[in-house]
Motif scaffolding. Structure first.
Motif, PDB file in Angstrom:
ATOM      1  N   SER A  92     -28.889  35.287  34.626  1.00  0.00           N
ATOM      2  CA  SER A  92     -28.281  33.998  34.951  1.00  0.00           C
ATOM      3  C   SER A  92     -27.039  33.805  34.091  1.00  0.00           C
ATOM      4  O   SER A  92     -27.126  33.883  32.858  1.00  0.00           O
ATOM      5  N   GLN A  93     -25.897  33.613  34.714  1.00  0.00           N
ATOM      6  CA  GLN A  93     -24.638  33.377  34.012  1.00  0.00           C
ATOM      7  C   GLN A  93     -24.347  34.461  32.966  1.00  0.00           C
ATOM      8  O   GLN A  93     -23.929  34.178  31.848  1.00  0.00           O
ATOM      9  N   GLY A  94     -24.593  35.690  33.360  1.00  0.00           N
ATOM     10  CA  GLY A  94     -24.257  36.818  32.505  1.00  0.00           C
ATOM     11  C   GLY A  94     -25.177  37.039  31.326  1.00  0.00           C
ATOM     12  O   GLY A  94     -24.772  37.684  30.342  1.00  0.00           O
ATOM     13  N   ALA A  95     -26.404  36.549  31.411  1.00  0.00           N
ATOM     14  CA  ALA A  95     -27.365  36.713  30.308  1.00  0.00           C
ATOM     15  C   ALA A  95     -28.781  36.792  30.859  1.00  0.00           C
ATOM     16  O   ALA A  95     -29.049  36.331  31.975  1.00  0.00           O
ATOM     17  N   PRO A  96     -29.703  37.368  30.098  1.00  0.00           N
ATOM     18  CA  PRO A  96     -31.108  37.350  30.515  1.00  0.00           C
ATOM     19  C   PRO A  96     -31.649  35.921  30.520  1.00  0.00           C
ATOM     20  O   PRO A  96     -31.276  35.094  29.685  1.00  0.00           O
ATOM     21  N   LYS A  97     -32.530  35.642  31.468  1.00  0.00           N
ATOM     22  CA  LYS A  97     -33.217  34.352  31.500  1.00  0.00           C
ATOM     23  C   LYS A  97     -34.714  34.593  31.697  1.00  0.00           C
ATOM     24  O   LYS A  97     -35.105  35.340  32.609  1.00  0.00           O
ATOM     25  N   LEU A  98     -35.517  33.988  30.849  1.00  0.00           N
ATOM     26  CA  LEU A  98     -36.965  34.026  31.023  1.00  0.00           C
ATOM     27  C   LEU A  98     -37.359  32.808  31.846  1.00  0.00           C
ATOM     28  O   LEU A  98     -37.260  31.669  31.372  1.00  0.00           O
ATOM     29  N   GLY A  99     -37.757  33.061  33.078  1.00  0.00           N
ATOM     30  CA  GLY A  99     -38.174  31.987  33.958  1.00  0.00           C
ATOM     31  C   GLY A  99     -39.544  32.265  34.540  1.00  0.00           C
ATOM     32  O   GLY A  99     -40.337  33.002  33.949  1.00  0.00           O
ATOM     33  N   TRP A 100     -39.820  31.702  35.690  1.00  0.00           N
ATOM     34  CA  TRP A 100     -41.067  32.007  36.386  1.00  0.00           C
ATOM     35  C   TRP A 100     -40.863  31.869  37.887  1.00  0.00           C
ATOM     36  O   TRP A 100     -39.983  31.149  38.357  1.00  0.00           O
ATOM     37  N   CYS A 101     -41.673  32.626  38.620  1.00  0.00           N
ATOM     38  CA  CYS A 101     -41.706  32.557  40.077  1.00  0.00           C
ATOM     39  C   CYS A 101     -43.157  32.333  40.497  1.00  0.00           C
ATOM     40  O   CYS A 101     -44.046  32.257  39.651  1.00  0.00           O
ATOM     41  N   TRP A 102     -43.376  32.250  41.801  1.00  0.00           N
ATOM     42  CA  TRP A 102     -44.726  31.973  42.293  1.00  0.00           C
ATOM     43  C   TRP A 102     -45.473  33.263  42.614  1.00  0.00           C
ATOM     44  O   TRP A 102     -44.886  34.240  43.090  1.00  0.00           O
ATOM     45  N   TRP A 103     -46.775  33.256  42.380  1.00  0.00           N
ATOM     46  CA  TRP A 103     -47.675  34.382  42.615  1.00  0.00           C
ATOM     47  C   TRP A 103     -47.543  34.946  44.026  1.00  0.00           C
ATOM     48  O   TRP A 103     -47.599  36.158  44.223  1.00  0.00           O
ATOM     49  N   GLY A 104     -47.304  34.089  45.008  1.00  0.00           N
ATOM     50  CA  GLY A 104     -47.283  34.548  46.394  1.00  0.00           C
ATOM     51  C   GLY A 104     -45.910  34.691  47.006  1.00  0.00           C
ATOM     52  O   GLY A 104     -45.798  34.986  48.205  1.00  0.00           O
ATOM     53  N   ASN A 105     -44.839  34.535  46.209  1.00  0.00           N
ATOM     54  CA  ASN A 105     -43.479  34.563  46.755  1.00  0.00           C
ATOM     55  C   ASN A 105     -42.741  35.851  46.407  1.00  0.00           C
ATOM     56  O   ASN A 105     -42.608  36.182  45.230  1.00  0.00           O
ATOM     57  N   PRO A 106     -42.214  36.580  47.413  1.00  0.00           N
ATOM     58  CA  PRO A 106     -41.405  37.775  47.132  1.00  0.00           C
ATOM     59  C   PRO A 106     -39.933  37.423  46.953  1.00  0.00           C
ATOM     60  O   PRO A 106     -39.459  36.389  47.430  1.00  0.00           O
TER      61      PRO A 106
END
Length: 220
Positions: free
Chosen positions: A189-203
């Motif tokens: 994100s914006q030229g840097a690593p980002k620790l986020g989260w996504c959903w278990w069932g979403n590709p």
């Protein structure tokens, strides 16, 4: 390309030096010498465990020295990640509420060694599982007799091998869960690593699920 044989001992030393260079000892309340003394017992296991494994490529490495949240907080480690050849520090996604990260623990399938540091072997960012929901990727990973990465392990991957995180080649960390449908992930994100989260069932087409050899080796 180089014909120089892969030297696991030299790679272990490089990883330790990189962590010292980034300031991990100070964040852990240790001197650089004390930090080195703490992790050096893992060197022999790194050399033995990496025997027969191929040299690092952009998306796969023979082993990682993983520092845990017992030693350095997740948020501090995220801020020390960068993309390959870049300097913008990593960030934690704002959608993590205060105290959320502490709730994400290794899943029961993992036997993560207790303590401040351990070794993880044959680590892959999971390009073949891009566009698979984490639920489906987990089936692929375990079908290969491998296991997913945790937040600590994903941060070690990006910190010690920045090329692992690249455009359209980001990865989920299915090995850390907190009891709901969220799955941690590291992307750009914006030229840097980002620790986020996504959903278990979403590709996502740009997001695979990183994995490694199931055996982790801890400090004795």
């Amino acid at each position: 390309m180089t014909d120089t044989p892969f030297d696991p001992g030299a790679e272990f030393d490089r990883q330790v030096h990189r962590l010292v260079e980034l300031g991990y000892p100070a964040l852990a309340g240790l001197s650089p010498e004390s930090f080195r003394d703490l992790v050096v017992p893992l060197r022999a296991a790194a050399v033995t465990g990496a025997t027969g494994l191929p040299a690092p490529t952009e998306g796969r490495v023979p082993f990682l020295l993983v520092v845990t949240r017992d030693l350095v907080p997740v948020e501090a480690r995220v801020a020390l990640t960068t993309l390959a050849g870049k300097s913008r520090p990593g960030i934690v996604d704002r959608h993590y509420a205060e105290g959320d990260l502490a709730r994400f623990d290794p899943i029961k399938e993992l036997e993560v060694p207790a303590g401040p540091a351990y070794l993880l072997f044959d680590v892959d960012r999971g390009e073949e599982t891009r566009n698979l929901a984490p639920a489906s990727a987990m089936e692929v990973i375990t079908g290969q007799d491998r296991l997913p990465l945790t937040i600590d392990e994903g941060l070690a991957f990006v910190t010690l091998h920045p090329p692992a995180l690249a455009k359209n080649k980001c990865f989920s960390l299915v090995g850390s869960r907190c009891g709901d449908k969220r799955v941690p992930a590291i992307w750009i994100s914006q030229g840097a690593p980002k620790l986020g989260w996504c959903w278990w069932g979403n590709p996502h087409t740009w997001l695979g699920s990183a994995s490694a050899h199931p055996v982790r080796v801890g400090l004795e």
